[in-house]
Design a protein around this motif. Structure first.
Motif, PDB file in Angstrom:
ATOM      1  N   PHE A  31     -11.752 -72.965 -30.490  1.00 19.87           N
ATOM      2  CA  PHE A  31     -11.754 -74.073 -29.542  1.00 19.87           C
ATOM      3  C   PHE A  31     -11.046 -73.682 -28.251  1.00 19.87           C
ATOM      4  O   PHE A  31     -10.199 -72.781 -28.258  1.00 19.87           O
ATOM      5  CB  PHE A  31     -11.032 -75.290 -30.139  1.00 19.87           C
TER       6      PHE A  31
ATOM      7  N   PRO B  57     -17.785 -79.774 -29.476  1.00 17.34           N
ATOM      8  CA  PRO B  57     -16.527 -80.001 -30.197  1.00 17.34           C
ATOM      9  C   PRO B  57     -16.257 -81.462 -30.558  1.00 17.34           C
ATOM     10  O   PRO B  57     -15.125 -81.807 -30.840  1.00 17.34           O
ATOM     11  CB  PRO B  57     -15.480 -79.486 -29.208  1.00 17.34           C
TER      12      PRO B  57
ATOM     13  N   ASN C  90      -8.340 -76.665 -36.391  1.00 11.48           N
ATOM     14  CA  ASN C  90      -8.732 -77.100 -35.053  1.00 11.48           C
ATOM     15  C   ASN C  90      -7.488 -77.298 -34.191  1.00 11.48           C
ATOM     16  O   ASN C  90      -6.710 -78.220 -34.418  1.00 11.48           O
ATOM     17  CB  ASN C  90      -9.538 -78.411 -35.131  1.00 11.48           C
TER      18      ASN C  90
ATOM     19  N   LEU D 174     -16.157 -75.534 -27.935  1.00 12.49           N
ATOM     20  CA  LEU D 174     -15.921 -74.696 -29.114  1.00 12.49           C
ATOM     21  C   LEU D 174     -16.941 -73.582 -29.088  1.00 12.49           C
ATOM     22  O   LEU D 174     -17.922 -73.619 -28.347  1.00 12.49           O
ATOM     23  CB  LEU D 174     -16.009 -75.502 -30.413  1.00 12.49           C
TER      24      LEU D 174
ATOM     25  N   LEU E 276      -7.636 -77.829 -30.907  1.00  6.76           N
ATOM     26  CA  LEU E 276      -8.080 -78.321 -29.597  1.00  6.76           C
ATOM     27  C   LEU E 276      -7.123 -79.356 -28.985  1.00  6.76           C
ATOM     28  O   LEU E 276      -6.888 -79.347 -27.779  1.00  6.76           O
ATOM     29  CB  LEU E 276      -9.504 -78.887 -29.705  1.00  6.76           C
TER      30      LEU E 276
END
Lengths: 782, 161
Positions: A633, A358, A436, A471, A438
């Motif tokens: 993620f 990731p 994303n 991820l 994350l």
């Protein structure tokens, strides 16, 4: 009051109109669940056909041997024995035990040597691991088959074997696949310039880390049942994740036209990647064709643990260069993975270890020695290379962060890949990352685990917290990856949804029904979903690579829109309203501008079939080619207690924060995460494949191979972060495999936080904890 | 010809008489002779609990129990848990709480929970954990099944008031 635990859901973005999502996003019960709680669901192993023969697999007791001769005469005379099949009897056609077609293999591994693509004959003359199949005995009952096995005379030439990767890599080791030059397939991937990258680094860190094998232990053991009718039509029921790949492999090896071959996946007791392989389906069909009888080949639990594929054991070396701010400037990976005796999925799994990362790193170099040994094959297992590398990388990065005095969460935040940057999992295209979540996962996870609160030691108990980031793919991350869907409209406005990727229990049938109902504007209970039957459902590669929600889901949207277009056309004819002003919602044809009800879809469907000027059956199919592979993620956090006297690790709390895109069904998303975390905890603490010097597995039962039981599990807090994915069906990505990978490093980093010692190999046993403490003179001895 | 023995027992409320052979397990009798395939076999050595059925109200592992032992007993399998129109509260809660994935361990786990709740209708979470520790589930991580069992216990208590 015991309330159902609702996962915390954080929505990042959504669209607004009168037309609120009606079905997507709801925690609907699974479409197949009532049959499962009442015992009505029929699994492959529940089928007992009249005159069915019991197929007993005779296995090699040597680690490596060549068959010189087989004398079946005495065995065949045992009353009740109908046939015995050996390598002398089977077609000499090679196939890929991974199940993939050549095009997928080339898509994932464009430079793979053709000799590793099709790695197997149906039965081999040279047996390359203890337990490899030598013969199939077909008998009226098990007792007769056992008696016949004792009378089967097999003469072997025993060959020198290779028990482990260390020996396999040495100069003196015998070649497992003679003529290949060495016991290794080498693979390399690189981005940027690794040498220049390390020159720019202010600090360089190196670690060596190793991970063990892990078994899937699906609760239903592998089972195939084949039947042949007098016309020559073959039906195969199998515990498979890939019915269409199985059909193609049978077609190619046995030469049966696909029209004469039907592969059905009934209810299935687990998959996890084990059933992405060719199991014993081809042999089972071959036996049914020879005997003209139904044949059943069902593995025992011991066979299933010892001889089906396992997660690749691997030795990993990492070298990372960072600049003075903590930014990663160079990252070098070396992997030695244990392929076992045949290549199977090893090329793809090992290569996948490189890309499931990731972070944005400018200079990357990856070298893998995919190493043959005389062991059962390693293969696909939930995560597909990700858990191995994730453990190594996230422990390594945790060490880097701690040594430069940076909070491990800040180190991740600084380096993670961002929207608009190249998609890290794309193997051969210019795909860009479009979503994303994350950062939100890390922030929310920190809060949930109370990251900044620390507990003081209590007697022999030490406390620590650790985290990890990861991820995972949504689809196979290489072209071609496509799914198709077929939707048939019944005259009462309900539909049949035909899908080729099997529901393995993860709930894809339910998620697919929700996507279908939402798009068509009908009620969820009006969708009758079927997966998977090669004679009925439309084509699909299968259930793997966390691809069903995204790839098949997008195909369903395309097919549903085609059906909807036809419904609206007939609605316009029926009501006299203009086609352009109509839409569907909640089983009604409605006015597009305000949602006002015009006619029921049931009435329109009846009209289309019986009353229209040109009646038709509304039935549409569509294929979807994956245009991206948007990664899911996750950030995991563990809070642990380590007893420095006993070495025992107790997980007090575990937080799994996941960006899966839109959660089509949040209950099923959290169910996937909880189950995967449990598998990750088993991998971290107790599950290990223990072989003797002859590469024979010593722990082939649930007594000795320790999967987590209810009493071994800790509370798991699931946080769902919905970072809307523009290319996904209603914004969805994936979740099925994602949650295994970050578990081991989160726990290992928490253990380090607790005791100040790193353990660089899985599983984290009490013995290893005590040994690590002793090595660092930290053992408490009374 | 293998010698056969006749046994009689109550299966899901109905009297049944069957012929069995020596060495036949209760799981094989239920699945292969009586076609009650809701009872699963996951390991065949009593490790995993998928084969759990109720014998005189107690949870037993049918894969290691000789069929002969069923003679004269009252056996409940998963097929006999619901009445004609209604799921048992345990089944209802397993549905509602998304506690089922592949479903292979579900019948055994539900029956193990039933036997336990009959003994202890008001268990703690830890007691439920212990009660199903003989039932391996590879899909769920046990979180949702445990919540479902606690939810069912509550419903059973409420209904019996």
């Amino acid at each position: 009051m015991t309330n159902k635990i609702e996962s915390k859901i954080i929505e990042i973005s959504a669209t607004e109109s009168w037309k609120k999502l009606n079905i997507v996003g709801k925690c609907s019960p699974k479409v197949d669940v009532v049959n499962k709680v009442t015992g009505a669901a029929v699994y492959t192993s529940d089928m007992y056909l009249p005159r069915m023969l019991n197929g007993r697999l005779v296995r090699c007791h040597h680690t490596r041997a060549r068959i010189i001769s087989i004398d079946k005469s005495a065995a065949e005379k045992v009353p009740g024995v109908v046939d015995i099949i050996t390598h002398y009897d089977v077609p000499k056609v090679r196939f890929s035990s991974a199940g993939y077609p050549r095009e997928t293999i080339l898509g994932v591994c464009p430079n793979v040597d053709p000799k590793y693509m099709e790695d197997h004959y149906l039965l081999e003359e040279e047996l390359r691991y203890e337990g490899e199949i030598v013969a199939l005995i077909l008998a009226e009952d098990e007792k007769a088959a056992i008696k016949a096995e004792m009378l089967l005379k097999i003469e072997y030439e025993v060959l020198p074997h290779v028990a482990d990767t260390k020996y396999a890599l040495s100069e003196e080791s015998p070649l497992i696949h003679g003529g290949t030059g060495k016991n290794v397939i080498e693979t390399e991937i690189s981005y940027g310039d690794i040498t220049e990258g390390f020159k720019k680094a202010d600090l360089i860190f190196e670690d060596s880390i190793s991970v063990q094998g892990q078994q899937h232990t699906c609760m239903e053991t592998s089972c195939s049942i084949a039947n042949i009718d007098p016309s020559g039509k073959v039906t195969l029921w199998s515990t498979t994740q890939v019915p269409f790949h199985i059909r193609r492999n049978i077609h190619e090896v046995l030469g049966i036209p696909m029209s004469k071959l039907r592969v059905i996946k009934p209810a299935i007791g687990g998959g996890f990647g084990e059933r992405q392989m060719v199991q014993n389906e081809i042999l089972c069909v071959f036996a049914a064709m020879r005997t003209k009888r139904p044949v059943r080949i069902e593995l025992t639990r011991e066979e299933n643990i010892a001889y089906t594929t396992l997660r690749h054991p691997a030795d990993i070396k990492l070298k990372t260069g960072i600049d003075k701010d903590g930014k990663i400037v160079a990252y070098e990976m070396y992997v030695c993975s244990c392929a076992g005796a045949y290549s199977g999925h090893s090329n793809y799994v090992t290569k996948a270890m490189c890309t499931k990362n990731p972070y944005k790193i400018p200079n990357v170099s990856f070298h893998a020695d995919i190493t043959f040994t005389n062991r059962p094959d390693s293969g696909a297992f939930r995560g597909y290379g990700n858990p191995q590398m994730c453990f190594a990388r996230e422990c390594h990065f945790d060490r880097i962060a701690k040594e430069i005095g940076m909070d491990p969460t800040d180190f991740r935040m600084l380096n993670l890949v961002k929207v608009g940057e190249p998609n890290p999992v794309a193997l051969k295209s210019d795909w860009v990352l479009q979503s994303n979540g994350l950062e939100v996962c890390i922030d929310e996870g920190k809060k949930a685990i109370k990251w900044d609160e620390h507990r003081e030691p209590n007697g022999a108990k030490r406390y620590g917290k650790g985290m990890s980031a990861a991820l995972h793919v949504t689809g196979i991350s290489a072209e071609p990856d496509f799914s198709s869907a077929t939707i048939k409209l019944n005259e009462d406005g309900t539909v049949v949804l035909l899908i080729g990727s099997p529901d393995l229990g993860q709930g894809s049938d339910t998620v697919h029904s929700q996507i279908c109902a939402e798009t068509l504007g009908i009620k969820l209970e009006d969708v009758n979903v079927l997966s998977a039957d090669t004679d009925i459902t439309s084509f699909d590669g299968g259930s793997y690579s966390s691809r069903q929600t995204y790839v098949a889901g997008n195909a369903i949207i395309l097919a549903a829109n085609k059906v909807k277009e036809k419904i609206l056309r007939y609605a316009a004819e029926m009501t006299g309203q203009q086609l352009g002003n109509l839409d569907t919602y909640d089983a009604w044809v409605v006015r597009k501008e305000n949602g006002r009800k015009v006619a029921t879809i049931a009435d329109v469907s009846y009209f289309a079939a019986y009353k229209a000027i040109q009646p038709i059956h509304i039935c549409e199919s569509a294929s979807y080619n994956a245009l991206n592979c948007p990664p899911a993620f996750a950030a995991h956090f563990a809070d642990v207690e380590v007893d420095v006297e006993t070495g025992e690790i107790k997980i007090l709390n575990f937080v799994a924060a996941h960006d899966a895109g839109t959660a089509i069904n949040p209950d099923l998303v959290s169910a996937q995460i909880e189950g995967a975390v449990a598998q990750g905890i088993g991998y971290t603490l107790t599950e290990d494949m223990i072989y003797n010097e002859n590469a024979k597995l010593l722990n082939n039962s649930f007594t000795d191979y320790k999967v987590p039981r209810s009493t071994d599990m800790c509370p798991i807090e699931v946080i769902i972060v919905e970072a809307y994915e523009p290319s996904g069906p209603y914004g969805a990505k994936s979740v099925g495999e994602m949650a295994v990978a970050p578990v081991p490093p989160a726990i290992a980093n928490a253990v380090y936080d607790a005791i100040g010692v790193r353990i660089n190999s899985l599983p984290l046993t009490k013995d290893k904890v005590l040994a690590a403490l002793k090595e660092n003179d930290m053992l408490i001895i009374h | 010809m293998e010698k056969k023995y006749s046994i009689s027992f109550k299966l899901n409320g109905f009297e049944c008489t069957v012929e069995i052979t020596a060495g036949m397990t209760l799981a094989i009798l239920l699945r292969e002779v009586l076609h009650r395939t809701g009872t699963k076999v996951g390991c065949d050595i009593g490790d995993c609990g998928a084969c759990t059925v109720l014998m005189n109200g107690r949870a037993v592992k049918s894969c290691i129990l000789p069929a002969m032992k069923a003679n004269g007993t009252d056996i409940i399998t998963i097929e006999g848990l619901a009445d004609k129109d209604n799921l048992h509260p345990l089944q209802k809660k397993f549905v509602e709480y998304a506690a089922v994935q592949c479903g292979f361990c579900t019948p055994g786990m539900i029956l193990a929970a039933k036997a336990y709740l009959d003994e202890n209708p008001d268990p703690t979470e830890e007691e439920v954990r212990l009660a199903i520790s003989g039932n391996i589930c590879r899909c769920t991580g046990y979180t949702k099944p445990i919540q479902a069992i606690l939810g069912a216990a509550e419903e059973i208590r409420r209904d019996s008031k």
